[in-house]
Design a protein around this motif. Structure first.
Motif, PDB file in Angstrom:
ATOM      1  N   ASP A  93      -5.665   3.645   6.250  1.00 17.33           N
ATOM      2  CA  ASP A  93      -5.547   4.273   7.570  1.00 17.33           C
ATOM      3  C   ASP A  93      -4.104   4.664   7.860  1.00 17.33           C
ATOM      4  O   ASP A  93      -3.846   5.675   8.509  1.00 17.33           O
ATOM      5  N   ARG A  94      -3.162   3.868   7.369  1.00 16.95           N
ATOM      6  CA  ARG A  94      -1.743   4.199   7.608  1.00 16.95           C
ATOM      7  C   ARG A  94      -1.185   5.101   6.519  1.00 16.95           C
ATOM      8  O   ARG A  94      -0.270   5.879   6.746  1.00 16.95           O
ATOM      9  N   PRO A 111      -2.840   7.554   4.056  1.00 19.19           N
ATOM     10  CA  PRO A 111      -4.102   8.139   3.608  1.00 19.19           C
ATOM     11  C   PRO A 111      -4.041   8.814   2.234  1.00 19.19           C
ATOM     12  O   PRO A 111      -5.085   9.093   1.651  1.00 19.19           O
ATOM     13  N   ALA A 122      -3.808  -0.228   2.940  1.00 13.52           N
ATOM     14  CA  ALA A 122      -3.825   0.321   4.301  1.00 13.52           C
ATOM     15  C   ALA A 122      -4.064   1.826   4.293  1.00 13.52           C
ATOM     16  O   ALA A 122      -3.179   2.614   4.636  1.00 13.52           O
ATOM     17  N   GLU A 126       4.560   6.174   6.943  1.00 15.93           N
ATOM     18  CA  GLU A 126       3.255   6.158   7.614  1.00 15.93           C
ATOM     19  C   GLU A 126       2.776   7.560   7.951  1.00 15.93           C
ATOM     20  O   GLU A 126       3.509   8.364   8.509  1.00 15.93           O
ATOM     21  N   HIS A 142      -8.162   6.723  -1.680  1.00 19.03           N
ATOM     22  CA  HIS A 142      -6.947   7.398  -1.198  1.00 19.03           C
ATOM     23  C   HIS A 142      -5.809   7.309  -2.211  1.00 19.03           C
ATOM     24  O   HIS A 142      -4.714   7.774  -1.962  1.00 19.03           O
TER      25      HIS A 142
END
Lengths: 151, 657
Positions: free
Chosen positions: B519-520, B522, B517, B491, B550
């Motif tokens: 956001d976790r 990037p 994900a 993460e 990403h």
């Protein structure tokens, strides 16, 4: 038109060379732009120049009679292209730009002369070429071992 | 508890009390050796029989006295009783419509008593308990037999053989703790008995004993002291031996001992702790599709060419590799895997070796060196609440099949088990055919069931049969097993994923989690290598990954097809030319050779070993640490992996492990 020294210094193997040595390589280096699909050189061509790929993808192909033309390697940003130029040998593969490609072209005859005159340049250029050839040899072995093939 | 004395003429009372409603096992003379067997009368005991043992030699001899326990140890131990050489795990059936059924076979052993167990044998049971009932999973067949062992009378050894070294091993000749209910020491006149448990005390109360006379006590202690002295040979220093053996992996002695070793597996057969096994489909009656079979577990030896073989190739190709595996496991990595040495000092391997190879002599010579650079991990502590592992598959339905390449398919399976984490694997089986460990390549959870994707390459009989399944048919599923990808550790960091060939399959679940994900995670960079463009897995799904800002994806093939405009070249070259961001963490899966070179390329790009994770392939047969087939040095890959942090894999790339 030749390039500025700082353009060359962005290639990792050259960054440690003193400014005057870089300048003398820069004096025999030209920037070229090629559109996608441009043929850079052909297998069997007379000894040509050495290239550094600034940006883009270049495909090396070999003729295989009865099987057509086979892509054997793709080269990309920061990689050396056409090392056979340093041996003054005919091209062993064809090179074609897969994408729009920016190259630095080094006048091979002049570069070899510079290598003879300035051992700092000579050592550095040969070390870079040797590393490239060694990496390719090693990678070719892995390709030959067919590591993803089923037994 | 105070000791009591049982005169020799009252031995029948002991036998009768032990047999009261129980089967009694004890030493008997059979086929020229003293082995464990059923005892009915005192006369069944080896009265007046001793043994002589030396490397490669075992002989019975007549004793000058009437002692019943005047021998060292025979070729058998209680291992045969608790973990039989061959047993059925379950019955399996496949019907003509492709549906499958599995029925567990768990024994209901009769209540059993043992007379004459040695300290080394009891220690060996303790070692096997660590394997079968104190790991994360507990084996119900072993446990049933273990629970049926109601009363154990140990007889402390006063006749050690020349091959014995229980003193050095720290297991005997005295019996410590409550490993037995009653402890006996035999002297000419009878047995000095001491209860160690409540059951032992009750048994003692029922026997016609009397107080121990001083001279009887002195005689017993004198004999035990002599045996203690004899079994402390001083030839083998157990302390630090694992590290010293792993420091000696290149010792010339391995070649010398391998030249003598016949790879016959006698040592592993007679060893009271060796637990390796094979499992096979027995009694198969098969038609085109339907059939019945029984899955049988059979003792196996690490000296066999089959043991640990994957797709027909054994990572331990030579006798030297196998002898080194045996010795470094028994005396070394056993400690890392199970928290105890695998050797109890009984000397059976030495006695029964037809070439007379002396384990102590080899270990002493090999373990004489410096302490290792190979870091051996600590074993997990005994599990307080192991899950019940019945080794029996459950039926799961094939919903659909996707053909991926010419020899790879993805099965979409509806399972009613626990959902796997990315990187874990399932054991897939078909009655009459076999079982294979397959990584989960996708999971979607729903109320009451889990839909699992399993990408399988048909290389052997089982995987080919699995790839030939059709929608509506069923297969057997066990698991999930093992340690998956460490998503939490990734993460916030840039993540580099390198996949080679079908190695993309075990990574796909992790990739999906990362893709979904941003956001976790990037910054996700995928490097995928395949043999040819036609061998690329999941090309359509790859395009959807590329749509995410990403995610960067680079694909390369070793051999281009006409018209291929993508990269050509091995996947490690992609890493070399791409700037790997600072602080990146890497997940790698592919053939071991590809992972090795990828790992090196990652290090060159600044990704240190403590930030790389690899998934190892070894032959995971039972998947729960019972069968010993998936060993890789200190690791049981099924239990400790298959995903490892690179710095845990000190033996990666070393031949013979």
């Amino acid at each position: 038109m030749t390039v500025e020294s700082h353009t060359l210094a962005s290639f990792p193997g050259l960054a440690t060379l003193p400014a005057d040595a870089l300048a003398s390589i820069a004096a025999l280096t030209f920037e070229e732009r090629h559109r996608a699909d441009a043929l850079l050189f052909n297998e069997g061509d007379a000894p040509g120049d050495l290239y550094w790929i600034v940006r883009g993808h270049v495909q090396l192909t070999q003729r295989f009679e009865g099987r057509g033309t086979t892509a054997v390697l793709t080269l990309s940003d920061g990689e050396l292209l056409g090392w056979s130029a340093l041996l003054r040998r005919p091209r062993v593969a064809s090179a074609r730009a897969l994408t729009e490609t920016v190259l630095l072209r080094l006048d091979a005859s002049a570069l070899l002369e510079l290598c003879e005159q300035d051992p700092r340049v000579g050592y550095r250029v040969m070390a870079i070429a040797f590393e490239e050839v060694a990496d390719r040899l090693h990678a070719t072995r892995l390709q030959l071992l067919d590591v993803f093939g089923s037994r | 508890m105070s000791a009591r004395f049982l005169p020799r003429e009252s031995l029948p009372a002991l036998v009768a009390a032990l047999r009261d409603g129980r089967r009694l096992l004890g030493p008997r003379v059979r086929d020229g050796a003293i082995t464990f067997g059923e005892l009915e009368h005192v006369e069944d005991l080896p009265i007046g029989v001793g043994d002589e043992q030396s490397p490669g030699r075992y002989r019975l001899r007549a004793r000058a006295d009437e002692r019943a326990f005047g021998y060292a140890v025979g070729p058998t131990s209680l291992k045969e009783t608790l973990f039989p050489p061959r047993e059925t795990l379950f019955r399996a059936e496949r019907r003509a419509d492709g549906k499958v059924g599995f029925v567990a076979v768990v024994p209901k052993p009769e209540a059993t008593a043992v007379l004459g167990a040695r300290a080394c044998e009891l220690a060996a049971i303790g070692v096997q308990d660590r394997v079968f009932v104190q790991g994360a999973a507990s084996e119900p067949r072993y446990r049933a037999r273990r629970d049926a062992l109601q009363l154990v009378v140990a007889v402390q050894c006063t006749s050690p053989a020349a091959t014995c070294f229980c003193g050095d091993a720290g297991t005997g000749p005295r019996v410590y703790g409550d490993a037995a209910d009653l402890i006996a020491t035999e002297i000419d006149a009878g047995l000095v008995l001491e209860a160690r448990t409540e059951e032992g005390a009750q048994l003692l109360d029922r026997l016609p004993t009397r107080a121990v006379a001083d001279d009887e006590r002195v005689e017993a202690e004198r004999d035990l002291d002599a045996a203690t002295t004899k079994t402390h040979t001083g030839r083998l220093a157990i302390e630090g031996l694992p590290e010293r053996l792993f420091a000696a992996l290149d010792h010339a002695r391995w070649d010398e001992v391998a030249a003598r070793c016949l790879a016959c597996g006698n040592c592993t057969s007679v060893c009271p702790t060796c637990f390796c096994s094979h499992a096979e489909e027995a009694g198969a009656t098969a038609g085109a599709l339907e059939g019945r079979s029984e899955r049988e577990r059979v003792w196996e030896s690490c000296f066999s060419s089959e043991h640990g073989a994957m797709h027909g190739a054994n990572p331990r190709a030579t006798t030297k590799d196998r002898y080194r595996q045996w010795l470094t496991h028994k005396l070394g990595s056993w400690v890392a895997q199970l928290g105890t040495s695998g050797c109890v000092g009984c000397g059976r391997c030495t006695t029964w070796c037809p070439a007379g190879i002396d384990l102590v002599e080899e270990a002493r010579a090999l373990g004489d060196g410096q302490v290792s650079a190979v870091a051996l991990p600590d074993a997990p502590p005994p599990c307080e609440t192991p899950r019940d592992e019945d080794l029996v598959p459950r039926a799961a339905e094939v919903l659909a099949i996707t053909a991926e390449t010419s020899d790879v398919v993805t099965l979409h399976v509806r399972d009613h088990g626990v959902a796997a984490e990315p990187g874990q694997f399932l054991q897939l089986s078909l009655p009459t055919i076999g079982e294979a460990p397959i990584s989960v390549s996708g999971v979607s959870r729903a109320e009451g069931f889990v839909d699992v994707e399993l990408t399988i390459r048909g290389v052997g009989a089982t995987t080919r049969a699995l790839t030939a399944l059709e929608a509506g048919m069923e297969l057997g599923v066990r698991g999930p097993y093992g340690r998956g990808w460490p998503l939490a550790a990734l993460e916030g960091a840039p993540v580099v994923i390198v996949a080679g060939g079908v190695g993309l399959a075990p990574l796909r679940g992790a990739i999906r989690a990362l893709v979904e994900a941003p956001d976790r995670f990037p910054d996700v960079r995928l490097f995928v290598g395949a043999r040819t463009p036609e061998d690329l897995l999941y090309p359509r799904e790859m395009i959807t990954w590329l749509e995410r800002s990403h995610v960067k994806l680079t694909v390369t093939v070793d051999h281009a097809s006409p018209g291929w405009r993508g990269h050509v070249g091995v996947v490690t070259r992609l890493l070399r030319r791409s700037a790997i961001p600072e602080g990146a963490r890497a997940l790698v899966c592919g053939p071991e050779i590809m992972m090795r070179f990828t790992s090196d390329a990652l290090v060159a790009a600044g990704v240190t070993h403590d930030r790389q994770w690899l998934t190892m392939e070894r032959h995971m047969k039972c998947a729960v640490g019972f069968c010993g087939r998936c060993q890789m040095g200190p690791h049981l890959v099924c239990r400790d992996g298959p995903v490892f942090r690179r710095d845990e894999l000190a033996l990666l790339g070393r031949e013979g492990f």
